[in-house]
Design an enzyme around this catalytic site. Sequence first.
Site, PDB file in Angstrom:
ATOM      1  CG  ASP A  16      -1.941  -1.140   1.194  1.00 38.70           C
ATOM      2  OD1 ASP A  16      -1.970  -1.915   0.228  1.00 38.70           O
ATOM      3  OD2 ASP A  16      -2.701  -1.254   2.170  1.00 38.70           O
ATOM      4  CG  ASP A  57      -6.530  -0.342   1.388  1.00 36.56           C
ATOM      5  OD1 ASP A  57      -6.733  -1.568   1.389  1.00 36.56           O
ATOM      6  OD2 ASP A  57      -6.813   0.399   2.350  1.00 36.56           O
ATOM      7  CG  HIS A  59     -11.234   0.395   0.477  1.00 37.62           C
ATOM      8  ND1 HIS A  59     -11.124  -0.962   0.628  1.00 37.62           N
ATOM      9  CD2 HIS A  59     -10.402   0.936   1.423  1.00 37.62           C
ATOM     10  CE1 HIS A  59     -10.283  -1.230   1.614  1.00 37.62           C
ATOM     11  NE2 HIS A  59      -9.815  -0.099   2.099  1.00 37.62           N
ATOM     12  CG  HIS A  63     -14.644  -0.779   1.882  1.00 34.35           C
ATOM     13  ND1 HIS A  63     -13.874  -1.011   2.994  1.00 34.35           N
ATOM     14  CD2 HIS A  63     -14.654  -1.934   1.179  1.00 34.35           C
ATOM     15  CE1 HIS A  63     -13.423  -2.261   2.957  1.00 34.35           C
ATOM     16  NE2 HIS A  63     -13.881  -2.834   1.868  1.00 34.35           N
ATOM     17  CG  HIS A  92      -8.635   4.384   3.754  1.00 32.85           C
ATOM     18  ND1 HIS A  92      -9.594   3.963   4.651  1.00 32.85           N
ATOM     19  CD2 HIS A  92      -7.977   3.266   3.363  1.00 32.85           C
ATOM     20  CE1 HIS A  92      -9.515   2.648   4.802  1.00 32.85           C
ATOM     21  NE2 HIS A  92      -8.545   2.193   4.017  1.00 32.85           N
ATOM     22  CE  LYS A 117      -3.643  -4.508   0.907  1.00 30.51           C
ATOM     23  NZ  LYS A 117      -4.379  -3.703   1.886  1.00 30.51           N
ATOM     24  CB  CYS A 162      -2.028  -3.358   5.317  1.00 29.37           C
ATOM     25  SG  CYS A 162      -3.733  -2.774   5.215  1.00 29.37           S
TER      26      CYS A 162
HETATM   27 ZN   LIG Z   1      -8.359   0.181   3.583  1.00 28.12          ZN
END
Ligand SMILES: [Zn+2]
Length: 214
Positions: A16, A57, A59, A63, A92, A117, A162
């Site tokens: 990330d 990341d 989303h 989310h 985010h 992801k 993460c």
């Molecule tokens: Zn996230």
Amino acid sequence: MGPALHPERDLLLVVDPQPTFMALCPAELPVPGAEAVIPVINRILAGPIARAVVTQDWHHPQHLSFASQHPGRAPLEQVELPYGPQTLWPDHGVRATPGAAIHPALDQAKVVLVLRKGFRRTIDSYSAFRENDRATGTGLAEWLRAVGVRRLFIAGITRPYCVDWTAEDALAAGFETWLVEDACARLGPDALLAASRARLAAAGLRFTRADDLI
Ligand SMILES: [Zn+2]
């Protein structure tokens, strides 16, 4: 003196490296000092390591890990989702927004896979290997095996979320796994980070520093 690196068996997994986690995006999820890991990661990438994978990341705009989707709840509170407890975060990493991009300063010359992801609205994914329901795989372990990777060096943003969850799942998937400690951002109290580090060390995680890979 670090481990000698093999061009096919070794890979740097960069978790990330996105502006959404940096001071560049103060209204998203800035992690103090996160931008400082980019030049450290670039130094590793300029060394003998031959390949890297980057996660993003990525989303859905609504989310379920976002506190904004839970009326009356605030970031860092916990909620119970169908798969178990989930920490809430500020909005985010929203897919296809500037904050969700790979940081423009990251040297991508050796990046052979970008893995997005957390794209399912109802399941968060801290780990690069498994979503937070601990059941839905991302396919990363299978991909790494297919290209011959046996050993992973993990860096990025952020411990103990993460990065640590990814390290735990890398070990569980059977990879020899090293954490590049000075190439990782950190969020939260020292005690929480120390507890996670101890747990991962007991599970077989090894620790190294960028200078040992160069
Ligand atoms: Zn996230």
